[in-house]
Scaffold this motif. Structure first.
Motif, PDB file in Angstrom:
ATOM      1  N   VAL A 205     -20.028  -5.986 -42.843  1.00 46.49           N
ATOM      2  CA  VAL A 205     -20.238  -5.620 -41.441  1.00 46.49           C
ATOM      3  C   VAL A 205     -18.934  -5.192 -40.784  1.00 46.49           C
ATOM      4  CG1 VAL A 205     -20.983  -6.445 -39.164  1.00 46.49           C
ATOM      5  CG2 VAL A 205     -22.246  -7.146 -41.217  1.00 46.49           C
ATOM      6  N   GLY A 206     -17.877  -5.979 -41.021  1.00 49.93           N
ATOM      7  CA  GLY A 206     -16.583  -5.697 -40.417  1.00 49.93           C
ATOM      8  C   GLY A 206     -16.134  -6.828 -39.530  1.00 49.93           C
ATOM      9  N   THR A 207     -15.240  -6.522 -38.608  1.00 47.43           N
ATOM     10  CA  THR A 207     -14.722  -7.529 -37.682  1.00 47.43           C
ATOM     11  C   THR A 207     -15.587  -7.553 -36.428  1.00 47.43           C
ATOM     12  OG1 THR A 207     -12.480  -7.169 -38.486  1.00 47.43           O
ATOM     13  CG2 THR A 207     -12.719  -8.266 -36.357  1.00 47.43           C
ATOM     14  N   ILE A 208     -16.089  -8.732 -36.098  1.00 53.72           N
ATOM     15  CA  ILE A 208     -16.946  -8.912 -34.928  1.00 53.72           C
ATOM     16  C   ILE A 208     -16.233  -9.807 -33.926  1.00 53.72           C
ATOM     17  CG2 ILE A 208     -19.109  -9.871 -34.070  1.00 53.72           C
ATOM     18  CD1 ILE A 208     -19.576  -7.329 -35.545  1.00 53.72           C
ATOM     19  N   GLU A 209     -16.123  -9.338 -32.700  1.00 51.31           N
ATOM     20  CA  GLU A 209     -15.543 -10.124 -31.629  1.00 51.31           C
ATOM     21  C   GLU A 209     -16.602 -11.097 -31.108  1.00 51.31           C
ATOM     22  OE1 GLU A 209     -12.446  -8.731 -28.232  1.00 51.31           O
ATOM     23  OE2 GLU A 209     -14.495  -7.967 -28.007  1.00 51.31           O
ATOM     24  N   ALA A 210     -16.244 -12.372 -30.996  1.00 50.19           N
ATOM     25  CA  ALA A 210     -17.239 -13.380 -30.623  1.00 50.19           C
ATOM     26  C   ALA A 210     -16.600 -14.544 -29.882  1.00 50.19           C
ATOM     27  CB  ALA A 210     -17.962 -13.901 -31.860  1.00 50.19           C
ATOM     28  N   THR A 211     -17.365 -15.130 -28.992  1.00 51.25           N
ATOM     29  CA  THR A 211     -17.017 -16.421 -28.409  1.00 51.25           C
ATOM     30  C   THR A 211     -17.820 -17.478 -29.144  1.00 51.25           C
ATOM     31  OG1 THR A 211     -16.386 -15.672 -26.196  1.00 51.25           O
ATOM     32  CG2 THR A 211     -17.260 -17.901 -26.372  1.00 51.25           C
ATOM     33  N   LEU A 212     -17.119 -18.404 -29.784  1.00 49.33           N
ATOM     34  CA  LEU A 212     -17.730 -19.503 -30.529  1.00 49.33           C
ATOM     35  C   LEU A 212     -17.616 -20.753 -29.671  1.00 49.33           C
ATOM     36  CD1 LEU A 212     -16.016 -18.743 -33.978  1.00 49.33           C
ATOM     37  CD2 LEU A 212     -18.123 -17.751 -33.027  1.00 49.33           C
ATOM     38  N   ILE A 213     -18.767 -21.268 -29.224  1.00 48.78           N
ATOM     39  CA  ILE A 213     -18.736 -22.344 -28.237  1.00 48.78           C
ATOM     40  C   ILE A 213     -19.736 -23.433 -28.593  1.00 48.78           C
ATOM     41  CG2 ILE A 213     -20.402 -21.132 -26.731  1.00 48.78           C
ATOM     42  CD1 ILE A 213     -18.846 -22.279 -24.320  1.00 48.78           C
ATOM     43  N   ASN A 214     -19.340 -24.675 -28.413  1.00 52.78           N
ATOM     44  CA  ASN A 214     -20.226 -25.830 -28.549  1.00 52.78           C
ATOM     45  C   ASN A 214     -20.601 -26.301 -27.150  1.00 52.78           C
ATOM     46  OD1 ASN A 214     -20.368 -26.229 -31.395  1.00 52.78           O
ATOM     47  ND2 ASN A 214     -18.304 -27.048 -31.372  1.00 52.78           N
ATOM     48  N   ALA A 215     -21.748 -25.876 -26.663  1.00 49.12           N
ATOM     49  CA  ALA A 215     -22.215 -26.279 -25.337  1.00 49.12           C
ATOM     50  C   ALA A 215     -23.724 -26.155 -25.309  1.00 49.12           C
ATOM     51  CB  ALA A 215     -21.598 -25.403 -24.245  1.00 49.12           C
ATOM     52  N   THR A 219     -23.177 -22.174 -30.199  1.00 47.95           N
ATOM     53  CA  THR A 219     -23.672 -20.824 -29.920  1.00 47.95           C
ATOM     54  C   THR A 219     -22.586 -19.799 -30.216  1.00 47.95           C
ATOM     55  OG1 THR A 219     -25.073 -21.745 -28.162  1.00 47.95           O
ATOM     56  CG2 THR A 219     -24.760 -19.358 -28.163  1.00 47.95           C
ATOM     57  N   ILE A 220     -23.021 -18.657 -30.720  1.00 43.05           N
ATOM     58  CA  ILE A 220     -22.135 -17.540 -31.028  1.00 43.05           C
ATOM     59  C   ILE A 220     -22.499 -16.396 -30.089  1.00 43.05           C
ATOM     60  CG2 ILE A 220     -21.448 -15.891 -32.807  1.00 43.05           C
ATOM     61  CD1 ILE A 220     -22.875 -18.135 -34.753  1.00 43.05           C
TER      62      ILE A 220
END
Length: 399
Positions: A205-215, A219-220
């Protein structure tokens, strides 16, 4: 020649909570072999819902053949100080023999307090508002539910409308206390990598910008544009695109590893399908909801979609709404960026069935780290059936 095929009756309540449905039990309802975590409990929950079903219909069980309706809940009295009941949630896969106990269902959370009151697990006022303190055992968090009472009964009918649910009902207010993960919890801190936005390397796929959060749940968050999407997609065309679903799962699986929640992408896909969830967001846009209702761009702050158990959700998961609220309240996240940066204590987002308003209270501590004390939203719930669910006795094993 047909052999005897005895069935066992188990006390159960079938409930709608938010935009989900599930089969509810108390621990005492269950056979002795299923009162503890393990293979016996999983086998029972699979048979109750009708999984695994290679036809994908769950015809021989109580599941509704979608991720929103293939769910089980166990609610019992709590021995924990400051809590009234313990709530355990299981997401049951439809076509594979998996019950994922890794996360919460925010929608079914709204049904926990009414169930507990009706089953006599907690005391409630004859009239007024019952305040039920729930310990969410999957994620180790406390949730406060406010339930309207009249004449000693839970008020279920009302005029509160929830997009994704056809009929109005009584409003249930939920407070998710300290929804962000702690450093010693599963997956580490609220931002397990220590960054608000990560660059996730996804093979093929490549490089994916993401916020990885435990709340709420892990959730991604990704930008819809990074998936080649507008952000206003609906279920039919999305879930019919098998290549898109596969690409989303590859992204989810590798982000799961980045969050420290699985040792490999293969493990994330096959053993942890429920959490973390992949969500994508985009700026406000007008679209026609799944009900045919026109949703206006000016009625939302952003568009949001979430995948659940490998398919696009028909509305928004409750824990996904909590994650949106928390990520929106903290500057520097991808959600905050789509909202226009800064802190957003209230967010109204568009989802496939309409819109939903959520909120979160966040403040930096003395070290500059963000602390979220509370996330807020309203849902509704209703009993659909109370009685007995029947399962073949041979699925219970030795008692």
């Amino acid at each position: 020649m047909n052999q005897p095929f005895p069935q066992t009756a188990i006390r159960a309540t079938y409930m709608r909570g938010g935009t989900s449905k599930g089969v509810f039990f108390t621990p005492e309802d269950l056979p002795l072999s299923a009162r503890q975590p393990g293979a016996a409990r999983d086998a029972l929950m699979l048979r109750v819902t009708g999984s695994p079903d290679p036809y994908g219909k769950q015809i021989d069980g109580m599941g509704g053949a979608t991720s929103s309706t293939s769910k089980v809940v166990i609610v019992g009295r709590s021995g924990r100080a400051g809590c009234d009941v313990d709530y355990l949630f299981g997401a049951v896969a439809i076509e594979s023999p998996v019950v994922d106990w890794s996360g919460n269902c925010g929608n079914l959370t709204s049904a926990v307090a009414p169930f507990a009151i009706v089953r006599g697990l907690v005391d409630a006022p004859r009239d007024g508002v019952a305040v039920v303190r729930i310990w969410q055992a999957n994620i180790g968090k406390k949730i406060i539910a406010h339930v309207l009472m009249r004449g000693g009964e839970v008020v279920e009918a009302g005029d509160f409308e929830l997009d994704g649910v056809t009929f109005p009902a009584a409003e249930i207010r939920l407070e998710f206390l300290d929804p962000g993960a702690e450093d010693d919890g599963e997956g580490g801190a609220m931002f397990p990598t220590g960054r608000m936005i990560d660059q996730v390397q996804v093979p093929g796929v490549g490089t994916i910008e993401a916020t990885l959060i435990n709340a709420g749940n892990p959730t991604i968050f990704v930008d819809a544009a990074s998936l080649g999407l507008s952000g206003s997609e609906l279920q039919p065309e999305f879930n019919a695109d098998l290549a898109l679903l596969a690409r989303c799962e590859v992204i989810r699986a590798h982000a799961t590893v980045a969050m420290g929640l699985a040792g490999s992408a293969d493990e994330a896909t096959h053993k942890r399908p429920h959490t973390p969830k992949l969500a994508f967001v985009s700026p406000p846009a007008a679209y026609t909801a799944s009900s045919g209702k026109n949703v206006r761009a000016e009625d939302m702050d952003l568009c949001a979609r979430i995948l659940s158990m490998g398919k696009l959700h028909h509305a928004m998961t409750g824990t996904g709404a909590v994650a949106i609220a928390v990520a929106g309240a903290i500057p520097g996240t991808l959600v905050s960026r789509v909202l226009g940066e800064g802190r957003h204590s209230q967010v109204r987002f568009g989802h496939p069935s309409g819109t939903l308003a959520v909120g979160a209270e966040a403040e930096p501590d003395e070290h500059g780290a963000w602390v979220v004390t509370k996330a807020l939203m309203s849902r509704s719930a209703r009993r659909l059936m109370d009685g007995q669910v029947y399962v073949p006795a041979d699925c219970l094993g030795a008692q």
